[in-house]
Write an enzyme that holds these catalytic residues in place. Structure first.
Site, PDB file in Angstrom:
ATOM      1  N   HIS A 241       1.434  -5.863   0.857  1.00 35.25           N
ATOM      2  CA  HIS A 241       0.931  -6.019   2.224  1.00 35.25           C
ATOM      3  C   HIS A 241       0.101  -7.296   2.365  1.00 35.25           C
ATOM      4  O   HIS A 241       0.145  -7.965   3.402  1.00 35.25           O
ATOM      5  CB  HIS A 241       0.137  -4.779   2.647  1.00 35.25           C
ATOM      6  CG  HIS A 241       1.010  -3.562   2.808  1.00 35.25           C
ATOM      7  ND1 HIS A 241       1.271  -2.688   1.779  1.00 35.25           N
ATOM      8  CD2 HIS A 241       1.719  -3.112   3.874  1.00 35.25           C
ATOM      9  CE1 HIS A 241       2.092  -1.741   2.212  1.00 35.25           C
ATOM     10  NE2 HIS A 241       2.389  -1.975   3.472  1.00 35.25           N
ATOM     11  N   GLU A 345      -4.789   3.938   0.025  1.00 37.28           N
ATOM     12  CA  GLU A 345      -3.556   4.535   0.536  1.00 37.28           C
ATOM     13  C   GLU A 345      -3.566   6.057   0.370  1.00 37.28           C
ATOM     14  O   GLU A 345      -2.637   6.736   0.772  1.00 37.28           O
ATOM     15  CB  GLU A 345      -2.308   3.918  -0.121  1.00 37.28           C
ATOM     16  CG  GLU A 345      -1.109   3.978   0.834  1.00 37.28           C
ATOM     17  CD  GLU A 345       0.244   3.764   0.189  1.00 37.28           C
ATOM     18  OE1 GLU A 345       0.307   3.513  -1.027  1.00 37.28           O
ATOM     19  OE2 GLU A 345       1.246   3.864   0.912  1.00 37.28           O
ATOM     20  N   HIS A 400      -3.478  -4.523   8.787  1.00 33.36           N
ATOM     21  CA  HIS A 400      -3.389  -4.831   7.355  1.00 33.36           C
ATOM     22  C   HIS A 400      -4.280  -6.002   6.952  1.00 33.36           C
ATOM     23  O   HIS A 400      -4.685  -6.083   5.791  1.00 33.36           O
ATOM     24  CB  HIS A 400      -1.929  -4.975   6.921  1.00 33.36           C
ATOM     25  CG  HIS A 400      -1.378  -3.633   6.549  1.00 33.36           C
ATOM     26  ND1 HIS A 400      -1.644  -3.034   5.340  1.00 33.36           N
ATOM     27  CD2 HIS A 400      -0.669  -2.727   7.259  1.00 33.36           C
ATOM     28  CE1 HIS A 400      -1.099  -1.832   5.309  1.00 33.36           C
ATOM     29  NE2 HIS A 400      -0.498  -1.614   6.467  1.00 33.36           N
TER      30      HIS A 400
HETATM   31 CU1  CUO Z   1       3.218  -0.581   4.759  1.00 38.53          CU
HETATM   32 CU2  CUO Z   1       0.497   0.241   6.469  1.00 38.53          CU
HETATM   33  O1  CUO Z   1       1.487   0.388   4.747  1.00 38.53           O
HETATM   34  O2  CUO Z   1       2.383  -0.088   6.528  1.00 38.53           O
END
Ligand code: CUO
Length: 671
Positions: A241, A345, A400
């Site tokens: 990301h 996450e 992100h």
């Molecule tokens: Cu890939 Cu937020 O983790 O989209």
């Protein structure tokens, strides 16, 4: 002059030992099953209809790891307790996810391919199509007896998740009138919206497809009880990301836009977004006007999300985290970033999951539901709740960037690399060139352009007369072929890892970006092992071989043809669906040329590689390991992802050792 070994690529790897008639049969069965996914199983395919008519999972419980699991599943599905066929599957919805995981575990736990496939046919026949598709795809990607099986591109299986409503409507008209049609698809928005200038990146179907596959290779719901450990999955979450955000920023600069601003829970979300897309069931993806604020949801609040984030910031600042069993784990080593990735996450980890909550998932849902937080209007999920649609929304990159700043906070606390750590004694990089199509070696220029891709929509509806041909065309960023030519001197024969990064030279204000400021924005272009002989070496590497990208995926039709021809060159056991689209390796640049720094570093292979017996040839064959890691075992390169640009750089002069070379290049876009 001596020449370093230029290593062969993955495509040259013989596949004959893994591809036999059984493989072709299985590949065909998988293709048949995902065709016309919103329609009942096609009566065209006898292999499927026979299974559909005769297979009863309850008669085969011994063929699964947990027969009771199958029994409950069949009971619940046949008693209407699962998501209905025309409801929208949403991976972020806890009930949907639980149901999908239940099916995945059954498919993954089937004791042989036939049991797996028979069960898949049953599930396809009884369940919500996208819930089935998701569980089935992840099972195909992880079952050892499915290695090498190629799934068709997601945008051909579920085009509605990638294309706009106007395109779908025209395609439907063409089907109903059996008219051969080519439909041009525009990017959403209008010239009045500055964000539209970079829509070609966020709305690129390859970017969305990559993002979706990345999350299938590294599902956030993956359990440690499954027998595959995902090496450095937390760090991969950060890094992939992080690189997407850096690439988006480079595209913004190419289009005279400032870098993307991180989201703030208390500020308005400046940019709205209208996806102009419709779900298969006719519900429209919600649009978000400019200037909306975050709202609490009935299930969790903005404050909850902030609290989780504060706790994460707190452990970053303290430099340690407590494991669930009370142990203290310090974050100041190279393992720290992986732990933080797991925590952010909310993966299946040992670090007090309830205390840290689900920061990343909550953020996706808060954004997705921002226009109907109470669900008063029954608005369906927004693009942010599906990995295959999320990057369309510019707010994806703002979210992100916000999350990336947490990781930056951690990396900034680590001691900068010392000269001794950075150096590769005995190895000097003397020169670096980029040679484009023109072979003009002095140009140091890469040319980008927009090509036109055609996607066949024949899979969208059953009974489209075969010869009709309904296609959609769209413009996509691409670049002319180029290669790197690196001259390096080694005092003795040795092996190294070449790491190549790209960084814009000037910021939005036109000021030169220093390495102290710009290191975090470096874009990884390639990373490959190399054998060096004593004396001068000229290393030639095609841009095409980049370890962060994959080639264009094969279409439904191409896979069918490769199977019909029994063409083993198209299939390989280690094939990865995950990888950044090669077309987008180079940021767009500008018509008059945009300046970039190309940064090449050679490090010591023998210090970096952490997999015993991993030789240079083998490592070089690994596909898209840069952003997608490995599916099993360990990632061979043990250096932190993004090394050596991942940590603070306090002084440019002392940072640049002789095993590095930075050169100026130009990226020019053809208009
Ligand atoms: Cu890939 Cu937020 O983790 O989209």
């Amino acid at each position: 002059m001596k020449f370093a070994l230029v290593l062969i690529g993955l495509c040259a790897l013989a596949a004959a030992d893994t591809v036999d008639d059984t493989f072709y049969k299985h590949q065909t069965q998988v293709l048949h099953l995902v065709e016309h996914i919103y329609e009942p199983i096609s009566s065209h395919y006898e292999d499927l209809t026979t299974i559909k008519k005769t297979y009863d999972p309850l008669q085969h419980l011994d063929n699964f790891k947990d027969g009771d699991h199958v029994k409950h599943f069949v009971h619940d599905v046949t008693h209407g307790k699962y998501l209905a066929h025309d409801e929208i599957f949403n991976i972020f919805h806890p009930h949907h996810r639980r149901q999908m995981v239940y099916l995945f575990e059954i498919l993954y736990g089937a004791k042989d391919f036939d049991s797996f496939f028979n069960m898949a046919v049953w599930a396809r026949d009884h369940m919500s199509p996208r819930m089935f598709l998701y569980a089935f795809s992840v099972a195909v990607l992880h079952r050892t007896d499915c290695k090498g099986i190629t799934l068709p591109p997601a945008y051909e299986i579920t085009p509605d998740m990638f294309l706009t409503t106007d395109v779908m409507r025209k395609a439907y008209q063409a089907k109903m009138t059996a008219t051969k049609t080519v439909i041009p698809m525009k990017f959403t928005g209008s010239i009045k919206n500055p964000e539209q200038r970079v829509a070609y990146f966020g709305e690129d179907i390859g970017v969305n497809s990559h993002h979706s596959h990345w999350h299938m290779d590294f599902p956030f719901w993956w359990k440690r009880s499954y027998d595959v450990t995902k090496d450095r999955r937390g760090e991969l979450f950060f890094y992939m990301h992080h690189q997407m955000v850096n690439r988006f920023d480079a595209e913004r600069l190419s289009n005279w836009l400032p870098q993307v601003e991180p989201l703030n829970w208390h500020h308005e979300i400046e940019e709205g977004f209208a996806p102009a897309a419709m779900y298969f069931n006719g519900q429209e993806f919600p649009m978000r006007p400019d200037g909306i604020h975050f709202h609490d949801l009935p299930w969790f609040t903005v404050k909850d999300t902030e609290d989780y984030e504060d706790r994460i910031r707190n452990v970053i600042a303290k430099g340690y985290v407590k494991a669930s069993d009370g142990h203290t784990i310090f974050l100041n080593g190279t393992e720290g970033i992986n732990i933080l990735g797991l925590v952010v996450e909310s993966l299946d980890h040992d670090y007090n999951r309830h205390y840290f909550g689900k920061l990343h998932s909550n953020a996706h849902v808060l954004l997705s539901k921002v226009t109907d937080p109470e669900q008063k209007f029954g608005t369906p999920p927004g693009v942010m709740e599906h990995f295959e649609t999320a990057t369309r929304d510019p707010a994806f990159f703002r979210l992100h960037k916000h999350i990336d700043n947490l990781f930056k906070q951690h990396k900034d606390m680590l001691t900068p690399y010392t000269k001794e750590e950075l150096d590769f004694p005995g190895v000097t990089v003397d020169a670096v060139k980029v040679v484009g199509k023109s072979e003009d070696s002095t140009a140091n220029q890469i040319v980008t352009f927009f090509d036109e891709s055609h996607i066949n929509l024949g899979n969208m509806w059953v009974h489209t007369p075969e010869k009709v041909g309904i296609e959609v065309t769209m413009k996509r960023l691409n670049h002319e072929a180029f290669k790197y030519v690196i001259t390096a001197t080694a005092e003795k024969e040795t092996e190294g890892i070449v790491r190549i990064f790209l960084s814009p030279t000037y910021n939005w204000f036109g000021q030169e970006i220093t390495l102290q400021d710009g290191h975090w924005g470096a874009i990884e272009m390639d990373r490959f092992p190399v054998k060096l002989t004593a004396g001068e070496n000229v290393i030639t590497r095609s841009g095409k071989k980049s370890v962060v990208t994959i080639d264009e995926p094969m279409s439904f039709a191409e896979i069918h043809k490769a199977v019909a021809d029994k063409d083993a060159t198209h299939f390989h056991k280690e094939f990865r669906h995950c990888g950044f689209p090669h077309r987008l390796l180079v940021p767009k640049g500008r018509p008059e040329g945009m300046h970039y720094k190309l940064m090449v570093v050679i490090t010591d292979y023998h210090k970096d590689v952490v997999v015993p017996d991993m030789d240079v040839e083998h490592m070089d064959k690994l596909q898209s390991v840069g952003y997608c890691g490995v599916m099993e075992g360990k990632i061979p390169d043990g250096k932190p992802m993004g090394y050596p640009f991942d940590r603070r750089i306090s002084c440019e002069e002392s940072f640049i050792t002789k095993n590095m070379k930075f050169v100026d290049i130009t990226v020019k876009t053809r208009v």
